[in-house]
Design a protein around this motif. Structure first.
Motif, PDB file in Angstrom:
ATOM      1  N   LYS A 105      36.846  51.928  28.123  1.00 42.86           N
ATOM      2  CA  LYS A 105      36.102  52.875  27.487  1.00 42.86           C
ATOM      3  C   LYS A 105      36.937  53.122  25.985  1.00 42.86           C
ATOM      4  N   VAL A 110      36.352  48.225  24.847  1.00 42.81           N
ATOM      5  CA  VAL A 110      35.089  47.626  24.432  1.00 42.81           C
ATOM      6  C   VAL A 110      34.901  48.362  23.349  1.00 42.81           C
ATOM      7  N   PHE A 111      33.954  47.876  22.159  1.00 41.43           N
ATOM      8  CA  PHE A 111      33.222  48.574  21.060  1.00 41.43           C
ATOM      9  C   PHE A 111      31.818  49.613  21.693  1.00 41.43           C
ATOM     10  N   LEU A 112      31.753  50.549  21.831  1.00 43.40           N
ATOM     11  CA  LEU A 112      30.951  51.326  22.835  1.00 43.40           C
ATOM     12  C   LEU A 112      29.599  51.016  21.776  1.00 43.40           C
ATOM     13  N   ASP A 113      29.312  51.324  20.873  1.00 43.96           N
ATOM     14  CA  ASP A 113      28.223  51.265  19.819  1.00 43.96           C
ATOM     15  C   ASP A 113      28.032  50.117  19.013  1.00 43.96           C
ATOM     16  N   MET A 114      28.770  49.108  19.519  1.00 47.20           N
ATOM     17  CA  MET A 114      28.079  47.763  18.657  1.00 47.20           C
ATOM     18  C   MET A 114      27.643  46.725  19.891  1.00 47.20           C
ATOM     19  N   PRO A 115      26.808  45.781  18.797  1.00 45.17           N
ATOM     20  CA  PRO A 115      26.309  45.114  19.243  1.00 45.17           C
ATOM     21  C   PRO A 115      27.407  44.153  20.718  1.00 45.17           C
ATOM     22  N   ASN A 138      31.369  42.151  20.167  1.00 44.65           N
ATOM     23  CA  ASN A 138      32.206  42.631  20.872  1.00 44.65           C
ATOM     24  C   ASN A 138      33.000  41.222  21.295  1.00 44.65           C
TER      25      ASN A 138
END
Lengths: 335, 508
Positions: B340, B344-349, B353
């Protein structure tokens, strides 16, 4: 066709559909919401005041936020990367003052303007240096820059406004002329917005801005040079503020050393109402411009409704608070 | 132990909107027992813990504590009732001292206007010393992750609790620290404290716990005495289907040509003179205690940290790697252990990513080609079996295992020559773990170099063909398939000499 053959195509179709919904859903919801609110306000105002829906008033409203709108573009991109710039008001003024002073010293106004924009970009580069190399945060760095640059404006002008009535008409036309009854100012604003909105949605370089703002560590672990991204976005924001300053100069034919004080708050408010997050990673230029338009419609309405100027500021602040609260509530509901 | 249970849960349900996280579950904790709660991620374990800790409110059902029906409206109420929860994720104030963190609840309840630091430090040190000799005046931010976890546990110990819930307490601990934790948990049990123990690690559950309850998809499956079941039984109940083989087959023939070779790699503070050779077809494991320098070595090979000396060769060609983009260009990718935080980019699709590592692949004339980006994401998510609503969904909507698959898809998007994976299965459920292990084996078979850093000994032993053990920034030794074993790795990792195993562990 066997089902196996269909799968990849279907998967892609499904995926494409889901992306259109998911990727832009939040942003477009917000933008649609703002448009509805703005239109509702306009309709209500057209009943309340016959002057509201006249070309003259709409034009005045557009004029009032067009130049600030150019600054909003830079601020929105900076907010997306996770930064903020409190110095934009000072930099707008700095650009006016530098260009104005150089013009008075005998330089032609176009070259003087370019120097003014370059000087503004240099301010951005210095801030970018402190943020990326020294490691200070954007807030404090730009707070210091705001005060320092304002000081520079006062030093250069010795505290008195520069009178630039002698600017050639061809230059003043940028700020005062029109093309088929549409002021150049509005046209310039629309071009800047269209170009940057497109770039921000589609250009690879600007995608890196989103990655960096969304999760800086993950961006570094994806090989993105996040410091470079932050540096150049900081420079871009200041350069756009400088560009706006030059247009203000052409419009007013003067350079006042106190111009633009407090402008940064209006600009940050517009971007945030339009969906930019102070935590970085999200925001659109179109949304930010709608935020600007909303604030402008409200101001114009309050004036037409003869609301005391003392109340206007307070009401604008409340709108900001309401917009951010609603957004926060919607986001929390989702997760 | 035929007394009434200390804690009993009947018919508890919890819905988040249309999603049912728990439906009609029961759970019974007897006085003085250590009760394991198992289930894949998303089975509802954490939801139940959060209900008991007062963080969430059940939609339905009854909670009985000591035979009396109770409601737990807030975390403070849970503390008053004597229920303590140690969260899986560390929630400490990094700028406060260890002592201030340990006694946060007590400080919060304190009436006197001024702090008594002298007493605070003495008391806190007493509690801390029961776990590990961590000086309590240290700032929490200066501690390693495993020590922070210990502080988190110490914090729960200060609350005078009857029921202690531990949510994956060993996820960030080394083997020896975990052992110390187990003896502490047993000590608590002897003092009459009942413990709910959540873990994915079967070995721990079977050495520590008295009974085990399994949840699956928000429903109660079974409760058994540990003595009556085998780890396979528990895994089968968790997954709901037969997992025929936990680990894929190892490499049968001798490994091929050298893919990656590292010679004399050193950095300024963490490690020095590291040599490493990776051959085609094999999976190389890197073991060692947390803080030994494993992640630092991998990150330095990939240019994410500066090296002071050393050579890196890929396919026999020396590489100049000054930053991570150089490494990616050379075909070397690194999967971060902190999914986290930096994976990854959590708030991106999902699609966005996956393309992050090499945007030039989906760029034409400086503009993004969304179609190409979507195609790449569709192909990779399909290949990795990512379960999702679509490639446009934000990564935060996925389970841990699927998030990790997206992170791996990102690495695979550049067709890497060598992939360095730091804790590739940390905190993900059994099903996804098996899939990731199979994938790594397939990659290795296709000639991609695979290096796996892991703190889980069974993973190193089950998955890898060869394991290098790092101790205090140096390669302590190397174990090939025949010599691999928990004891052998631990000996190398901790530096305990034992003549009988030294022959097996030919020190590099």
């Amino acid at each position: 066709m066997s089902p196996r053959e269909q799968t990849p195509m279907q998967a892609e179709l499904n995926a494409g559909g889901a992306r259109r919904i998911d990727f832009t859903r939040l942003a477009s919801m917000r933008e649609a919401g703002l448009i509805v609110i703005i239109l509702a306000l306009c309709v209500a105002m057209s009943f309340a005041s016959p002057h509201f829906l006249t070309w003259g008033n709409l034009r005045a409203m557009m004029m009032s936020f067009s130049i600030e709108g150019i600054v909003v573009v830079g601020m929105t991109i900076l907010l997306i990367v996770g930064g903020i710039d409190l110095s934009v008001g000072s930099v707008v003024c700095f650009s006016m003052v530098i260009s104005g002073a150089l013009f008075l010293a005998g330089l032609d106004p176009w070259t003087a303007s370019l120097v003014g924009i370059a000087a503004s970009a240099l301010i951005g580069a210095i801030m970018g240096f402190f943020v990326t190399v020294v490691g200070l945060n954007h807030f404090i760095t730009s707070l210091a820059a705001m005060v320092i640059v304002r000081g520079l404006c006062l030093i250069i002008t010795k505290g008195t406004p520069l009178s630039l009535f002698s600017l050639p008409p061809s230059f003043k036309a940028i700020g005062q002329g029109s093309f088929h009854n549409i002021p150049y100012v509005i046209l310039i604003f629309l071009v800047v917005v269209a170009v940057f909105d497109f770039l921000l949605r589609r250009a690879t370089a600007f995608r890196k801005v989103f990655y960096t703002g969304s999760n800086q560590k993950a961006a570094q672990f994806s090989g993105i040079k996040t410091n470079q991204v932050k540096f150049w976005v900081t420079v871009l924001c200041s350069a756009l503020a400088g560009f706006a300053g030059v247009i203000y100069m052409a419009r007013f034919g003067a350079a006042t050393p106190t111009f633009g004080a407090g402008m940064e708050l209006n600009i940050i408010a517009a971007a945030v109402i339009g969906g930019a997050s102070l935590n970085g990673g999200s925001g659109t230029i179109f949304g930010a411009i709608l935020g600007m338009a909303l604030l402008s419609v409200v101001t114009s309405s309050l004036i037409l409704l003869d609301v005391s100027v003392y109340w206007q500021e307070m009401i604008k602040g409340c709108i900001l608070l309401a917009a951010v609260s609603i957004d926060h509530f919607l986001h929390r509901k989702k997760s | 132990m035929t007394q009434a249970p200390i804690l009993e849960i009947r018919g508890v349900s919890k819905a988040f909107g249309p999603v049912k996280a728990l439906s009609d579950v029961r759970f019974e904790l007897r006085r003085g027992e250590i009760h394991a709660l198992c289930g894949e991620n998303g089975a509802g374990k954490s939801t139940l813990m959060n209900i008991l800790a007062g963080v969430l409110q059940p939609s339905d059902g009854e909670i009985h504590l000591d035979g009396k029906r109770v409601t737990i409206p807030s975390p403070a109420a849970a503390q008053r009732l004597g229920i303590g929860l140690v969260h899986q994720e560390i929630a400490l104030c990094p700028d406060a001292t260890v002592a201030e963190n340990i006694y946060m609840a007590a400080i919060n309840a304190r009436r006197a206007p001024l702090m008594n630091f002298q007493k605070l430090y003495v008391e806190a040190q007493k509690v801390m010393d029961r776990l590990a000799p961590i000086p309590v005046r240290t700032r929490v931010a200066d501690l390693s992750i495993s020590n922070q976890q210990l502080v988190e546990i110490a914090k729960a110990l200060t609350l005078d609790c009857k029921v202690l819930m531990l949510d994956e307490p060993t996820a960030a601990l080394t083997e020896s620290e975990a052992q110390r934790l187990f003896s502490i948990v047993r000590g608590l049990q002897q003092r009459g404290i009942s413990v709910v123990y959540i873990s994915h690690r079967m070995a721990e559950i079977f050495s520590l716990c008295d009974r085990v309850t399994v949840f699956r998809d928000g429903q109660y499956v079974a409760t058994d005495r540990i003595a009556d079941v085998s780890p396979d039984d528990v895994v089968r109940k968790m997954v709901g289907r037969e997992i025929t083989q936990l680990y894929p087959d190892k490499l049968a023939e001798a490994p091929g040509r050298v893919l990656l070779s590292v010679k004399g790699l050193s950095d300024s503070d963490c490690f020095s003179n590291v040599d490493l050779v990776l051959r085609a077809g094999e999976i190389l494991g890197i073991g060692g205690l947390i803080g030994a320098g494993r992640s630092e070595i991998a990150q330095t090979i990939c240019g994410l940290r500066p090296a002071t000396a050393g050579r890196v060769e890929i396919d026999g060609k020396p590489q100049r790697i000054r930053n991570y983009s150089d490494a990616v260009k050379a075909g070397l990718v690194y999967l971060s252990e902190d999914r986290k935080g930096s994976g990854v980019f959590l708030d991106m699709p999902i699609s966005v990513n996956i393309s992050a590592l090499d945007l030039s692949k989906v760029t034409s004339l400086g503009m993004l080609n969304r179609r190409a980006e979507d195609r790449q994401a569709s192909e990779l998510t399909k290949r990795l079996g990512v379960r999702m609503s679509g490639i446009g969904a934000a990564v935060s909507t996925l389970s841990g295992g699927n998030q990790q698959k997206v992170a791996i898809a990102k690495q695979l998007s550049v067709d890497p020559r060598v992939i360095l994976m730091d804790e590739p299965t940390r905190g993900i459920d059994v099903g996804a773990k098996v899939e990731i292990h199979r994938l790594l084996r397939q990659l290795a078979a296709k000639g991609v170099g695979v290096v796996v850093i892991s703190s889980e000994l069974p993973e190193l032993i089950g998955l890898c063909d060869r394991v290098m053990v790092v101790r205090e920034g140096r390669i302590a030794g190397e174990l090939d398939a025949e010599a691999l074993g928990e004891e052998a790795i631990m000996r190398l990792a901790s530096g305990v000499k034992n003549p009988s195993t030294q022959q097996a562990a030919h020190v590099a």
